[in-house]
Design an enzyme around this catalytic site. Structure first.
Site, PDB file in Angstrom:
ATOM      1  N   CYS A 288      61.602  29.769   4.429  1.00 33.61           N
ATOM      2  CA  CYS A 288      62.293  28.818   5.319  1.00 33.61           C
ATOM      3  C   CYS A 288      63.028  27.721   4.562  1.00 33.61           C
ATOM      4  O   CYS A 288      63.774  26.950   5.171  1.00 33.61           O
ATOM      5  CB  CYS A 288      61.311  28.205   6.297  1.00 33.61           C
ATOM      6  SG  CYS A 288      60.869  29.383   7.563  1.00 33.61           S
TER       7      CYS A 288
HETATM    8  N1  CO8 Z   1      50.164  33.183  24.546  1.00 35.23           N
HETATM    9  C1  CO8 Z   1      49.111  32.549  25.096  1.00 35.23           C
HETATM   10  N2  CO8 Z   1      48.115  32.014  24.362  1.00 35.23           N
HETATM   11  C2  CO8 Z   1      48.187  32.134  23.022  1.00 35.23           C
HETATM   12  C3  CO8 Z   1      49.248  32.788  22.387  1.00 35.23           C
HETATM   13  C4  CO8 Z   1      50.280  33.340  23.190  1.00 35.23           C
HETATM   14  N3  CO8 Z   1      51.329  33.964  22.673  1.00 35.23           N
HETATM   15  N4  CO8 Z   1      49.064  32.752  21.048  1.00 35.23           N
HETATM   16  C5  CO8 Z   1      47.907  32.097  20.848  1.00 35.23           C
HETATM   17  N5  CO8 Z   1      47.363  31.731  22.040  1.00 35.23           N
HETATM   18  C6  CO8 Z   1      46.104  31.017  22.291  1.00 35.23           C
HETATM   19  C7  CO8 Z   1      45.115  31.222  21.160  1.00 35.23           C
HETATM   20  O1  CO8 Z   1      44.356  32.406  21.348  1.00 35.23           O
HETATM   21  C8  CO8 Z   1      44.242  29.981  21.283  1.00 35.23           C
HETATM   22  O2  CO8 Z   1      43.306  30.172  22.317  1.00 35.23           O
HETATM   23  P1  CO8 Z   1      41.819  29.534  22.226  1.00 35.23           P
HETATM   24  O3  CO8 Z   1      42.021  28.057  22.180  1.00 35.23           O
HETATM   25  O4  CO8 Z   1      41.176  30.028  23.485  1.00 35.23           O
HETATM   26  O5  CO8 Z   1      41.228  30.084  20.948  1.00 35.23           O
HETATM   27  C9  CO8 Z   1      45.217  28.900  21.769  1.00 35.23           C
HETATM   28  O6  CO8 Z   1      46.335  29.610  22.324  1.00 35.23           O
HETATM   29  C10 CO8 Z   1      45.712  28.012  20.658  1.00 35.23           C
HETATM   30  O7  CO8 Z   1      46.171  28.850  19.560  1.00 35.23           O
HETATM   31  P2  CO8 Z   1      46.722  28.240  18.232  1.00 35.23           P
HETATM   32  O8  CO8 Z   1      45.765  27.209  17.711  1.00 35.23           O
HETATM   33  O9  CO8 Z   1      47.125  29.359  17.311  1.00 35.23           O
HETATM   34  O10 CO8 Z   1      48.052  27.534  18.805  1.00 35.23           O
HETATM   35  P3  CO8 Z   1      48.885  26.371  18.191  1.00 35.23           P
HETATM   36  O11 CO8 Z   1      48.891  25.234  19.110  1.00 35.23           O
HETATM   37  O12 CO8 Z   1      48.540  26.092  16.755  1.00 35.23           O
HETATM   38  O13 CO8 Z   1      50.372  27.001  18.224  1.00 35.23           O
HETATM   39  C11 CO8 Z   1      51.975  27.919  16.684  1.00 35.23           C
HETATM   40  C12 CO8 Z   1      50.671  28.150  17.477  1.00 35.23           C
HETATM   41  C13 CO8 Z   1      53.087  27.733  17.688  1.00 35.23           C
HETATM   42  C14 CO8 Z   1      52.222  29.128  15.820  1.00 35.23           C
HETATM   43  C15 CO8 Z   1      51.831  26.633  15.823  1.00 35.23           C
HETATM   44  O14 CO8 Z   1      50.576  26.622  15.172  1.00 35.23           O
HETATM   45  C16 CO8 Z   1      52.922  26.467  14.808  1.00 35.23           C
HETATM   46  O15 CO8 Z   1      54.098  26.485  15.107  1.00 35.23           O
HETATM   47  N6  CO8 Z   1      52.518  26.195  13.574  1.00 35.23           N
HETATM   48  C17 CO8 Z   1      53.467  25.945  12.499  1.00 35.23           C
HETATM   49  C18 CO8 Z   1      53.895  27.231  11.923  1.00 35.23           C
HETATM   50  C19 CO8 Z   1      55.050  27.034  10.949  1.00 35.23           C
HETATM   51  O16 CO8 Z   1      55.634  26.002  10.794  1.00 35.23           O
HETATM   52  N7  CO8 Z   1      55.331  28.107  10.293  1.00 35.23           N
HETATM   53  C20 CO8 Z   1      56.445  28.141   9.413  1.00 35.23           C
HETATM   54  C21 CO8 Z   1      56.926  29.511   9.564  1.00 35.23           C
HETATM   55  S1  CO8 Z   1      58.508  29.662   9.022  1.00 35.23           S
HETATM   56  C22 CO8 Z   1      58.432  30.398   7.465  1.00 35.23           C
HETATM   57  O17 CO8 Z   1      58.314  29.769   6.459  1.00 35.23           O
HETATM   58  C23 CO8 Z   1      58.462  31.859   7.457  1.00 35.23           C
HETATM   59  C24 CO8 Z   1      59.678  32.335   6.733  1.00 35.23           C
HETATM   60  C25 CO8 Z   1      59.879  33.769   6.971  1.00 35.23           C
HETATM   61  C26 CO8 Z   1      60.684  33.979   8.210  1.00 35.23           C
HETATM   62  C27 CO8 Z   1      61.113  35.355   8.455  1.00 35.23           C
HETATM   63  C28 CO8 Z   1      60.111  36.176   9.173  1.00 35.23           C
HETATM   64  C29 CO8 Z   1      60.362  36.909  10.371  1.00 35.23           C
END
Ligand code: CO8
Length: 372
Positions: A155
């Protein structure tokens, strides 16, 4: 010698996908999977898959929509992979084509002829092939001069390449350097993974970096660049040329992007905020000097926290604009799409920050000031 960003360009595919459409496809897959494995699930031998939800996606990430190369193939429950026919070597490759589309826009808006370009850097999260470098194909297609090479910093691909372009121009190796950042992320996205299926979108951006004395009016002088990396496995993709040597694991899900989103969130917010504040101090900039922050577009809640730590107050949409809602996470392109879309209203002398962060971990900050 001052170096400036003269222009930017943005290309997106035409296929448009809402959260509702994406979730409908994922949930149909979950229903099919759970029905197919009903006996094992009932016996407790296999966990049932849980559905995804639009409400969760919007609240957890701020993403509402994204553009994709192939909506039909990506959402087709029996496939869930974009359909991208291979092209013969005699044709322009897809990533070069996306790059050239964005580059032509940047060159046109700067009034620049491709022959003026002395260096091309293609920097992105996933390269289509190892060689010949995509940058050289882009250089050839545009009719640019000098040299080209590829880079790969997840990223932070665009900001790391901007620093390289800045240094190339400053050292006198080229008067104008072109950075292209084609992020065809859906090719490496696991549409069957509830944690990540909603995150990414496809886009390509281009950034023209030039000597300030040849840049057009209204260019953005680069006040300083800073890069930081710190190893983490929390965002990882094990796809690579050695996969074919171990058939047992060649198609495992870790050959697509996997991430521990919550851990990334917790670790990256302080890492990036501290880096920005340190860079600001080095450049003797105060929070009140910052007219706008063009932050990496991974998560709106992350950006809210980072902007607040940097500015000392909750940032308005005007101070730290979001483009996530329209484009999703476009990897390296995110902060540049924000800069491309939200800078026309700023005035001469206004200062701002382009900042990326992501896998590696990697982070890049580029402070800029609008010239007359
Ligand atoms: N729908 C419904 N519920 C869900 C879903 C879903 N899709 N997914 C997870 N849940 C549930 C979980 O099971 C969990 O339930 P419970 O509390 O009962 O256990 C609850 O929701 C909370 O889950 P999380 O703690 O995982 O949720 P978050 O609030 O942390 O949100 C995110 C998840 C949105 C992924 C968030 O953590 C986030 O954005 N984090 C930052 C990630 C980030 O910045 N990553 C950088 C990536 S970019 C990069 O560098 C990659 C480069 C390569 C790109 C090219 C590739 C294609």
């Amino acid at each position: 010698m001052t170096v400036a960003i003269s222009a930017t360009g943005l290309w997106t595919p035409t296929d448009s996908v809402t959260n509702a459409e994406l979730v409908a496809s994922y949930n149909a897959y979950v229903e099919r999977y759970n029905a197919e494995h009903a006996e094992e699930i009932a016996a407790g031998a296999r966990p049932a898959l849980l559905p995804s939800s639009v409400e969760f996606i919007e609240k957890a990430s701020g993403i509402k929509h994204r553009y994709m190369l192939d909506k039909a193939g990506s959402l087709d429950v029996s496939r869930m992979v974009p359909r991208i026919p291979e092209r013969p070597n005699s044709e322009l490759s897809l990533m070069a084509e996306a790059s050239v589309n964005a580059a032509r826009q940047a060159l046109e808006s700067a009034g620049r002829d491709p022959g003026d370009i002395g260096a091309v850097i293609c920097s992105c999260s996933s390269l289509q092939r190892p060689y010949p470098a995509l940058a050289i194909e882009v250089q050839n297609e545009l009719g640019a001069g000098g040299f080209g090479y590829d880079m790969n910093v997840a990223c932070s691909s665009a900001t790391f390449a901007i620093q390289n372009a800045h240094d190339i121009v400053k050292a006198g190796h080229a008067r104008s350097a072109l950075v292209v950042n084609p992020e065809l992320t859906t090719g490496h996205l696991n549409f069957r993974d509830r944690e990540t299926h909603f995150i990414f979108g496809d886009a390509a951006v281009a950034i023209l970096v030039e000597r300030a004395d040849v840049a057009p009016p209204g260019a953005w002088a680069i006040l300083g660049t800073k890069l930081k990396t710190q190893f983490s496995n929390n965002i990882r993709n094990n796809f690579g040329f050695l996969n074919r040597a171990d058939e047992a694991h060649r198609d495992d899900p870790d050959k697509l992007i996997t991430q521990q989103g919550r851990k990334v969130f917790r670790e990256v917010v302080p890492l990036v905020s501290e880096m920005i504040l340190q860079h600001m101090a080095e450049l003797e900039l105060k929070p009140s000097d910052m007219r706008r922050l063009w932050l990496h577009q991974a998560n709106s809640n992350m950006n809210r926290l980072i902007a607040e730590r940097v500015l000392g107050h909750e940032a308005s949409q005007d101070e730290a604009p979001t483009v996530l809602d329209v484009y999703g996470n476009t990897a390296g392109a995110g902060s540049i799409i924000a800069f491309h879309s939200h800078r026309a209203d700023l005035k001469t002398g206004d200062k701002g920050l382009i900042c990326s962060f992501g896998a590696g971990y990697s982070a890049g900050s580029i402070f800029v000031q609008k010239a007359a």
